[in-house]
Motif scaffolding. Structure first.
Motif, PDB file in Angstrom:
ATOM      1  N   VAL A  42       0.770  -1.331   0.046  1.00 22.18           N
ATOM      2  CA  VAL A  42      -0.044  -0.035  -0.013  1.00 22.18           C
ATOM      3  C   VAL A  42       0.972   1.173  -0.084  1.00 22.18           C
ATOM      4  N   THR A  46       1.004   4.013  -3.082  1.00 23.01           N
ATOM      5  CA  THR A  46       0.712   5.560  -2.879  1.00 23.01           C
ATOM      6  C   THR A  46       1.757   6.282  -3.218  1.00 23.01           C
ATOM      7  N   LEU A  52      -2.668   8.021  -7.070  1.00 20.82           N
ATOM      8  CA  LEU A  52      -3.008   7.910  -5.662  1.00 20.82           C
ATOM      9  C   LEU A  52      -2.236   8.939  -4.777  1.00 20.82           C
ATOM     10  N   LYS A  53      -2.444  10.130  -5.137  1.00 12.63           N
ATOM     11  CA  LYS A  53      -1.891  11.568  -4.359  1.00 12.63           C
ATOM     12  C   LYS A  53      -2.789  12.098  -3.851  1.00 12.63           C
ATOM     13  N   TYR A  57      -5.457   8.939   0.302  1.00 18.39           N
ATOM     14  CA  TYR A  57      -4.296   7.995  -0.002  1.00 18.39           C
ATOM     15  C   TYR A  57      -2.942   8.322   0.797  1.00 18.39           C
ATOM     16  N   VAL A  58      -3.038   9.659   0.999  1.00 23.04           N
ATOM     17  CA  VAL A  58      -1.970  10.144   1.924  1.00 23.04           C
ATOM     18  C   VAL A  58      -2.226   9.674   3.321  1.00 23.04           C
ATOM     19  N   GLN A  61      -1.688   5.976   3.399  1.00 22.64           N
ATOM     20  CA  GLN A  61      -0.185   5.652   3.389  1.00 22.64           C
ATOM     21  C   GLN A  61       0.278   5.773   4.887  1.00 22.64           C
ATOM     22  N   THR A 288      -7.643  -2.381  -0.368  1.00 24.59           N
ATOM     23  CA  THR A 288      -7.227  -2.606  -1.885  1.00 24.59           C
ATOM     24  C   THR A 288      -8.480  -3.599  -2.517  1.00 24.59           C
ATOM     25  N   VAL A 294      -6.906   1.533  -6.100  1.00 24.81           N
ATOM     26  CA  VAL A 294      -5.852   0.844  -5.561  1.00 24.81           C
ATOM     27  C   VAL A 294      -5.520  -0.405  -6.459  1.00 24.81           C
TER      28      VAL A 294
END
Length: 323
Positions: A42, A46, A52-53, A57-58, A61, A288, A294
């Protein structure tokens, strides 16, 4: 910590039955490896996939990083104890384990609350999402979660410095935790026990209130959507987070709401096994398998890796033919 008589503790583990030691070791080893692999995957996705920014997703992460840290603070030491048969753990290592495990847990609760707020902004205020959840704001929120964990745990743990252990050094648990340690201390632990309970309840209620309020507004907004397809898509963006929240908060409720004193130790061990081993393994799959972006990022990364391998083989083949 002033401790004149005891320098090591003995961890009893999950069970005293020697026939169960190997199955427990295999189970915990496999779940630990899968947890580390899944959460690292994962984090990797990311970091490398530009799709995935987004803030969601931060936060995911950082949540995966917390899962790796928390399970690594608890499981490897117990695996070592089973493999070597040596159940002893030094006093200082035990206190360090308590500190890091508690910090990671508290930080995880606050991060789950922030993730619920992120979903609230995304669904209830989509036109202002980019402005409200900017990159700088996301960094501050993540930093705030870590600071909250440190500020809540450090003052409480500092009171452990004056604890004394006179007779017993046996901890009926599979890793060092504050409650089992306080039970075997011969000092007056009334203040510390109530402070630990206060901090736990404060963290639980504060973060749970944020989660509940966020999802109340989210559900109200989703139900106003005109089409069933829009409602389905909106719910799907929250489903993974809701499952993880249910597992995390459900486990905490079972620990603090005990059916009886005799069953409390066994139940605490079972719930702790869920939160330290099983949940960190399941959470990457929950996010996921239920997240199209993802899954697509994983597929794209696999294709790129396959393409690089093909190019590498072609390059080697061409060099051989030219030589």
């Amino acid at each position: 910590m002033k401790n004149h008589t005891i320098t090591t503790f003995i961890l009893l583990g999950l069970t005293d039955d020697p026939q169960l030691q190997i199955p427990i070791f295999v189970f915990l080893f496999l779940t630990y490896i899968m947890s580390i692999t899944g959460n690292l995957t994962v984090i990797f996705l990311t970091l490398v996939d530009f799709h995935l920014k987004t803030p969601m997703y931060v936060f995911l992460q950082n949540f995966a990083l917390l899962e790796i840290s928390f399970t690594s603070a608890c499981i490897p030491r117990y695996l070592y104890n089973i493999a070597t048969g040596d159940r002893s753990i030094s006093y200082h290592i035990c206190i360090i384990q308590v500190f890091f495990a508690d910090v990671f847990v508290v930080t995880e609760f606050f991060l789950l609350a922030i993730m619920s707020y992120d979903r609230y902004v995304a669904i209830c205020k989509p036109l202002h999402y980019v402005t409200i959840m900017s990159r700088q704001v996301c960094r501050r929120l993540v930093l705030g979660c870590w600071l909250a964990g440190l500020l809540i745990i450090f003052p409480t743990l500092s009171l452990f410095v004056n604890l004394k252990f006179c007779d017993s050094n046996v901890i009926d648990y599979f890793f060092c935790d504050s409650s089992p340690i306080l039970k075997i201390s011969c000092s007056d632990t009334w203040l510390i026990e109530h402070l630990v309970l206060f901090c736990a309840v404060l963290t639980f209620i504060t973060t749970l209130l944020c989660v509940v309020l966020s999802y109340i507004y989210i559900i109200r907004t989703i139900l106003r959507f005109p089409s069933a397809q829009q409602r389905k898509r909106a719910f799907s963006t929250c489903s993974s987070h809701m499952i993880v929240v249910s597992i995390t908060y459900g486990g905490c409720i079972f620990i603090y709401i005990k059916p009886s004193a005799k069953e409390s130790v066994a139940i605490n061990k079972g719930v702790s096994l869920l939160t330290t081993s099983i949940a960190p393994m399941l959470n990457p799959f929950i996010y996921t398998l239920r997240n199209k972006q993802v899954r697509q990022a994983f597929s794209d990364s696999f294709k790129r890796l396959h393409w690089f391998q093909r190019r590498k083989r072609m390059f080697k083949f061409r060099n051989k033919t030219l030589s």
